[in-house]
Each structure stands twice: as C-alpha cells, then as structure tokens.
Scaffold this motif. Structure first.
Motif, PDB file in Angstrom:
ATOM      1  N   LYS A  74       0.840  -1.185   0.000  1.00 23.76           N
ATOM      2  CA  LYS A  74       0.000   0.000   0.000  1.00 23.76           C
ATOM      3  C   LYS A  74       0.879   1.240   0.000  1.00 23.76           C
ATOM      4  O   LYS A  74       1.720   1.426   0.885  1.00 23.76           O
ATOM      5  CB  LYS A  74      -0.904  -0.005   1.244  1.00 23.76           C
ATOM      6  N   ILE A  75       0.703   2.099  -0.983  1.00 23.13           N
ATOM      7  CA  ILE A  75       1.518   3.297  -1.116  1.00 23.13           C
ATOM      8  C   ILE A  75       0.742   4.482  -0.544  1.00 23.13           C
ATOM      9  O   ILE A  75      -0.335   4.829  -1.025  1.00 23.13           O
ATOM     10  CB  ILE A  75       1.883   3.558  -2.589  1.00 23.13           C
ATOM     11  N   LEU A  76       1.294   5.127   0.473  1.00 20.85           N
ATOM     12  CA  LEU A  76       0.604   6.230   1.149  1.00 20.85           C
ATOM     13  C   LEU A  76       1.145   7.602   0.758  1.00 20.85           C
ATOM     14  O   LEU A  76       0.472   8.611   0.940  1.00 20.85           O
ATOM     15  CB  LEU A  76       0.724   6.051   2.665  1.00 20.85           C
ATOM     16  N   THR A  77       2.387   7.658   0.289  1.00 22.24           N
ATOM     17  CA  THR A  77       3.000   8.950  -0.035  1.00 22.24           C
ATOM     18  C   THR A  77       3.653   8.882  -1.403  1.00 22.24           C
ATOM     19  O   THR A  77       3.836   7.800  -1.970  1.00 22.24           O
ATOM     20  CB  THR A  77       4.085   9.329   0.983  1.00 22.24           C
ATOM     21  N   PHE A  78       4.036  10.047  -1.928  1.00 27.44           N
ATOM     22  CA  PHE A  78       4.768  10.038  -3.191  1.00 27.44           C
ATOM     23  C   PHE A  78       6.267   9.891  -2.971  1.00 27.44           C
ATOM     24  O   PHE A  78       7.052  10.015  -3.907  1.00 27.44           O
ATOM     25  CB  PHE A  78       4.457  11.277  -4.032  1.00 27.44           C
ATOM     26  N   GLY A  79       6.672   9.592  -1.746  1.00 28.94           N
ATOM     27  CA  GLY A  79       8.051   9.216  -1.486  1.00 28.94           C
ATOM     28  C   GLY A  79       8.944  10.375  -1.098  1.00 28.94           C
ATOM     29  O   GLY A  79       8.812  11.475  -1.618  1.00 28.94           O
ATOM     30  N   ASP A  80       9.838  10.113  -0.154  1.00 31.67           N
ATOM     31  CA  ASP A  80      10.765  11.144   0.307  1.00 31.67           C
ATOM     32  C   ASP A  80      11.913  11.344  -0.669  1.00 31.67           C
ATOM     33  O   ASP A  80      12.115  12.418  -1.220  1.00 31.67           O
ATOM     34  CB  ASP A  80      11.345  10.736   1.666  1.00 31.67           C
ATOM     35  N   ILE A  81      12.685  10.295  -0.853  1.00 27.91           N
ATOM     36  CA  ILE A  81      13.920  10.341  -1.632  1.00 27.91           C
ATOM     37  C   ILE A  81      13.779   9.466  -2.872  1.00 27.91           C
ATOM     38  O   ILE A  81      13.171   8.400  -2.822  1.00 27.91           O
ATOM     39  CB  ILE A  81      15.104   9.857  -0.768  1.00 27.91           C
ATOM     40  N   CYS A  82      14.356   9.930  -3.978  1.00 30.61           N
ATOM     41  CA  CYS A  82      14.159   9.245  -5.253  1.00 30.61           C
ATOM     42  C   CYS A  82      15.149   8.084  -5.437  1.00 30.61           C
ATOM     43  O   CYS A  82      16.335   8.213  -5.152  1.00 30.61           O
ATOM     44  CB  CYS A  82      14.326  10.233  -6.402  1.00 30.61           C
ATOM     45  N   ASP A  83      14.634   6.975  -5.944  1.00 33.43           N
ATOM     46  CA  ASP A  83      15.499   5.869  -6.362  1.00 33.43           C
ATOM     47  C   ASP A  83      16.048   6.143  -7.755  1.00 33.43           C
ATOM     48  O   ASP A  83      17.158   5.722  -8.079  1.00 33.43           O
ATOM     49  CB  ASP A  83      14.704   4.561  -6.364  1.00 33.43           C
ATOM     50  N   THR A  84      15.244   6.812  -8.565  1.00 30.64           N
ATOM     51  CA  THR A  84      15.667   7.127  -9.933  1.00 30.64           C
ATOM     52  C   THR A  84      15.231   8.549 -10.285  1.00 30.64           C
ATOM     53  O   THR A  84      14.096   8.935  -9.989  1.00 30.64           O
ATOM     54  CB  THR A  84      15.046   6.148 -10.942  1.00 30.64           C
ATOM     55  N   ILE A  85      16.123   9.294 -10.901  1.00 33.11           N
ATOM     56  CA  ILE A  85      15.773  10.608 -11.441  1.00 33.11           C
ATOM     57  C   ILE A  85      16.075  10.607 -12.936  1.00 33.11           C
ATOM     58  O   ILE A  85      17.178  10.242 -13.354  1.00 33.11           O
ATOM     59  CB  ILE A  85      16.556  11.733 -10.739  1.00 33.11           C
ATOM     60  N   VAL A  86      15.068  10.970 -13.719  1.00 31.19           N
ATOM     61  CA  VAL A  86      15.250  11.137 -15.157  1.00 31.19           C
ATOM     62  C   VAL A  86      15.358  12.635 -15.407  1.00 31.19           C
ATOM     63  O   VAL A  86      14.379  13.363 -15.270  1.00 31.19           O
ATOM     64  CB  VAL A  86      14.059  10.544 -15.931  1.00 31.19           C
ATOM     65  N   ALA A  87      16.560  13.118 -15.715  1.00 29.14           N
ATOM     66  CA  ALA A  87      16.806  14.560 -15.834  1.00 29.14           C
ATOM     67  C   ALA A  87      17.189  14.892 -17.282  1.00 29.14           C
ATOM     68  O   ALA A  87      18.181  14.378 -17.797  1.00 29.14           O
ATOM     69  CB  ALA A  87      17.921  14.987 -14.888  1.00 29.14           C
TER      70      ALA A  87
END
Length: 614
Positions: A74-87
């Motif tokens: 169950k996902i409650l948040t959009f997450g603190d820290i990114c595992d992947t960044i597409v820049a």
C-alpha cells in the motif's frame, strides 16, 4: 551487445521525471504512472511545476517535475527520496539532487550538457565528467543524437525531434522497471489519431529508448516490482480534482437534485470545473463566471432554486467569495465551496501546495458566521469527502467549505470506482406543496435545519436575503433579541452536525506516550512516520482529522489518553491554534513547515524523538 538479464525484485520505488517546462515531463510521468497502474502496482504521484508560463530555458526557475511512488505494498506517499531521477538537462539535475541518496540512478541526456546550459544552470564544470556524481549510478546517453538516427527517414523538423526526448527517456525508464510499451502506444494512437507521422515518431523514439536500455552496460540490472494485493474491483489512476468532481456528481445523483457549478478558473482548482463540464449528459450545469464573486453568487441563486450548488476556487478566490459566503450562511441554503489550497498570501505560489487557508475557512467572514469545514486526506479521498460535504450541506441546510490542496488536486493515486447506488442516500429537507404549517425558518428539532422551499412550489411563497430574519416566520427583523437568538441557532446548527459524522479514529496505539495529530493532505506521510515509529517500539497513535468544524465528539476523550500531543501541519500552526481555542485543557506541541513542500518522514521522526526524550 548482450541484453541485461540480472533482475532485482523490489517492494517499491520512487522515480521522478524532471526537465524544462515544455519538455513534456508531466506527460512522461503520467504515462509511467498509468502503465504502473495497468500493471497492478499501487501508486501515488506528485506533479511539481513552476508558476511561470515559460521561465528561461535551462534555468533552475524553469524546472518541471513529476514524481511517482509505486509498489507492491500500500503506497501512502509520493516518497521522500528518489530511487531514480530522469533529468533532461543540467538545471533539472542540479535542482533535484537534494532528493537523491547514495546510488540513486540518474538517467540523463548527455547532449544537453553544452557550455550554455551548464552556465545557465549554475554549473562551472560538467557534472557528468568532473566526478561530482561518483556516488550515483549514472545512465547517460546522447538522446538527441540517437533520436535523430532512429527517425531520419521521417523528415521531422529539428524542433519536433527535440521535443521527443521525453519519450526516449520514458523508454529507458520502462525497461529499467520491467514495464511494457503497450499502454503508451495506445495513448499515442488515440491522442494523435489525425497525425500519423507524430504517432510513428513517438512510438519509434520510446521504443529506441527501451531497446537502448536493454543492452547498455550502464544498466547493471533491471528491477521488478510485483503487483499489489488489492481488493477486487475496478480501479483507475485518479487525480484529486477529478475525484472531487466525481464525488459531487455522485452526490447530485443521490440527492436527486440537479447539479450546478458556478466557478471562475484558478490554479490549481480549474480541473474540477473542466471535469464537471464533461457531464452534461448527467444533468450537470456549469457556469464559467466573469469573476469569483459572480461564481459563488450564481451558485447561491441555483441553490435557492433547488440545485445542489457548488463553487470551486483556491486561496485568493476564497477571499473574494467571503462576503457571499455570509449570504449563504444567513439564508441557510446548502452550498459546497471547494478550496484547493496553494501557497499564499495574495497570488503567492500558485502551483505549490500549503495548508494555509484553514483560518480563512474557519473565520474569514464578517459577523458571527459559522459553517461546516472539512478537509480531504488523499487524492482518492477527495471523492468521498466531496460526497460527504454535499450530503452534510444539503441535509443540514448550511454551507460547507471542503479544503483540498494542490498536491492532492494535481496528484493522483489508485481509486476503486464505487457503484453510485451503494453510496448513502442524501435526503434534502424539501418543504411540501401547500403545507399549511410551512414557515421559512421553522426548524427540525434534531438538526435545527430549516426546510428547503423550491420557488414556484404552490403554497410556499417566502423570501430570504441578507437581512436578519425573524426565527420561524422569516420576516425581516432588526429586533436585538431575535438577532442574538438567530446567531445562536446558526452556530448550534453547525455544532449539531457532530451528531451525524463518524467518531474520530486513532491509528496505532489507542493510548500511550505520543499522539500525532494531523489534517488534510498530510495523512500519508504522517501515517508512514507513525508506522516506522511503531516498528521501533514506540507507543504512538495517529489521529488524522477530516472534520474540523465541528470536531468529532470524541476528540476530548482521545486527547486525554496520551501523555503528549504533537500537531503536524504545513503552515505556522493554524489547526493547533484552533485546538487551543476549542480544547484549551491540553498542551500541544507543534511540527510545522511553510516551504510549500511536503513533510519528509525523517524530519517528522526527528521531532517525535526530541519530544519523547523530554
């Protein structure tokens, strides 16, 4: 080259697409989120974009982002820290490094790191070659060069070619997380049905990114995130604004009242208006007014004539509606006001989210002018909160302000689509034709709500307006004793709504060392922080309030069971100030953030630790 075969299974992951405004990062993020949803992952999303219509290219001010947290749990948040960044450019990379950790995967277009872009983004040297990114897993490729090669036979102009870089990056991300291209291909074929060359170009580019990632040695492994275990039903990925619109449409059906929305476009609330206007077939009427005041006044008129009436806005718009709100209160007509909060004051931060309109919702009117105030707790909950706001407003004949915010309104999560007939019936207190005992301000003994007399109904001639009325009869009255009586009745009517709302629930320990209190759109991150504290052995509970005016009847009982209370909110302390007025017998601690950014789990836990150590 051989294909990457090492696959690592994860429970969840956070990926963020970032680039210049106009680079299509919102679209890339949305397509990735929709694909994850089709694959059976639970998820939440967080669009993060600038207020400037077109900030200077390759600058920090112009960075736009879209974050997705998806997983098999169950996902409650959009997450603190990114595992992947597409820049897609140096500026977006630099602006988002603060959301990374060691070994975060960075997917980026090496063609975008020219001297001009580096200078505009504040880099003195190229971060892809100067060693400053050594702690991350870098996946870089000349996106633009590879795109030109794969579509060279289509004779596409340079500008259009450049705009497709987001599709190449999306293809890389799809391969990295084991997703397929089917949903994206279907979207492109539908979206550009009359432009087959654009469909072909984008399909080739996203496939090129996918294939490049399949064999590139920079990808040490691929990731698989299994399906989430969810209750059987029909789901969709839904934003809070769309969910709000659907909840209000469902309320109109269950109330058997025509739906009317009088509104003026304003960021970030406009999508509610855009969604409801699609449903003329269900009887919804939408009036795009010339300003905020006309929007709410038209809705009050529609309510007077028997419609389930709505108006939608954001902070500055609610300020403009405040005088008319008083009219809705004194005429005792149902009206739902949705305020999708943003950073203020004034124009403030139009695209950023805050919880800073609570005082305005509670007190922002002349005279003693109470009304019901509620707050949605998640994007999907916007549906149920909007429905309940309409139900309370109609059945208690009083306006309701529903507070959501930009992160809920533009963010999304999986939503199990309910059957409207399973929702509670909404019973409007309609006066009957030719009722010999009808008087405009006769009241129900339990709720104190007056009856709703639809103009044109035989035998129910009456008048309402902004002047004080005599209780019962409803004639204009300047009598001081009657005025005091009416002020008291209107306030008591709102307080009695507490008899018709659910008791406040507490997650976790029902008594203990620390009660964590929150409201509105912070529920997910605070709930995750409480889950972690409980895993560490602390006796903590979480009370997240949806009903604010009035508060649930068991609020005092809950507060009395904990040694310490901390109130967490994205403002300087508005809910805690309200609690100090309504429940002064308790001592409250505070956790506040006024940066138009969400709480992080670690910063909340640091507050909890310090408080528990005292």
């Amino acid at each position: 080259m051989s294909e990457v075969k090492n696959v690592v299974e994860l429970e969840d992951a956070v990926i963020k697409f970032v680039g210049d405004s106009g680079d299509g990062m919102q679209l890339s993020g949305t397509l990735f989120a929709d694909t994850a949803a089709y694959d059976g992952n639970d998820l939440t999303t967080f669009p993060d974009y600038p207020a400037e219509i077109r900030a200077p290219q390759n600058t920090i001010a112009g960075v736009s982002g879209f974050q997705i947290h998806f997983g098999s749990k169950k996902i409650l948040t959009f997450g603190d820290i990114c595992d992947t960044i597409v820049a897609l450019n140096p500026a977006s990379l630099r602006a988002n490094l603060k959301w990374t950790k060691k070994e975060t995967i960075i997917i980026t277009d090496s063609d975008a790191y020219d001297d001009s872009a580096l200078e505009k983004s504040g880099y003195k040297t190229n971060p892809l070659t100067d060693g400053s990114l050594k702690d991350f897993k870098i996946i870089s490729a000349p996106f633009t060069t590879l795109i030109k090669e794969c579509i060279k036979d289509l004779n596409i102009d340079v500008k259009t070619t450049y705009k497709s870089r987001n599709m190449f990056a999306l293809g890389v991300a799809f391969k990295l997380y084991g997703k397929t291209l089917d949903h994206t291909f279907h979207y492109l074929e539908k979206k550009f049905a009359t432009r087959p060359q654009i469909v072909e170009m984008n399909k080739r580019v996203v496939k090129a990114g996918f294939d490049w990632a399949a064999t590139n040695p920079q990808l040490e492994c691929l990731y698989n995130i299994p399906n989430a275990k969810m209750e059987k039903g029909r789901y969709r990925n839904i934003t809070g604004n769309v969910a709000t619109a659907w909840g209000l449409i469902a309320a109109g059906e269950r109330a058997e009242r025509p739906l009317f929305l009088g509104s003026y476009p304003i960021t970030p609330a406009t999508e509610i208006l855009m969604e409801i206007v699609k449903y003329k077939s269900l009887g919804a009427k939408v009036f795009q007014a010339e300003d905020e005041i006309a929007g709410i006044c038209s809705a009050i008129g529609a309510s007077y004539t028997g419609s389930l009436a709505l108006t939608t806005t954001s902070g500055p718009g609610l300020s403009l509606k405040s005088e008319a709100l008083g009219l809705a209160v004194i005429t005792e007509l149902p009206l739902v006001i949705v305020n999708v909060q943003r950073g203020g004051p004034s124009t403030g931060l139009p695209t950023k989210s805050e919880q800073s309109d609570l005082y305005q919702a509670l007190y922002g009117r002349n005279g003693e002018c109470p009304l019901i105030v509620m707050a949605a707790s998640s994007s999907a909950d916007c549906f149920y909160s909007a429905f309940e706001a309409a139900k309370l407003s109609v059945e208690h004949m009083t306006p309701v302000i529903l507070l959501t915010d930009g992160s809920l309104g533009n963010g999304s999560e999986l939503f199990k689509i309910p059957d409207t007939k399973d929702l509670p019936k909404i019973t409007a207190p309609l006066a009957k034709a030719n009722d010999p005992n009808y008087k405009p301000y006769n009241r129900d003994e339990k709720t104190l709500a007056r009856q709703w007399a639809i103009p044109g109904t035989e035998g129910l001639r009456h008048r309402v307006g902004g002047l004080e009325k005599e209780n019962g009869i409803g004639t204009v009255s300047m009598d001081p004793i009657n005025h005091e009586l009416m002020v008291g009745l209107r306030a008591e009517k709102v307080q009695r709504v507490a008899n018709y709302i659910d008791p406040q629930e507490v997650y976790g320990d029902q008594e203990g060392d620390l009660l964590i209190v929150s409201w509105g759109g912070t529920k997910g991150v605070i709930r995750d922080s409480v889950i972690e504290m409980k895993k560490e052995g602390y006796k903590v509970g979480h009370a997240h309030f949806k009903h604010i005016m009035p508060l649930p009847k068991n609020t005092t009982e809950i507060f009395g069971k904990f040694k310490k209370i901390i109130v967490c909110e994205l403002n300087s302390g508005q809910f805690v100030g309200y609690l100090r007025i309504t429940h002064p017998e308790f001592k409250y601690n505070q956790a506040n953030k006024v940066q138009s950014l969400p709480f992080m789990i670690h910063e909340l836990k640091e507050k909890y630790y310090k408080l528990l150590e005292k």
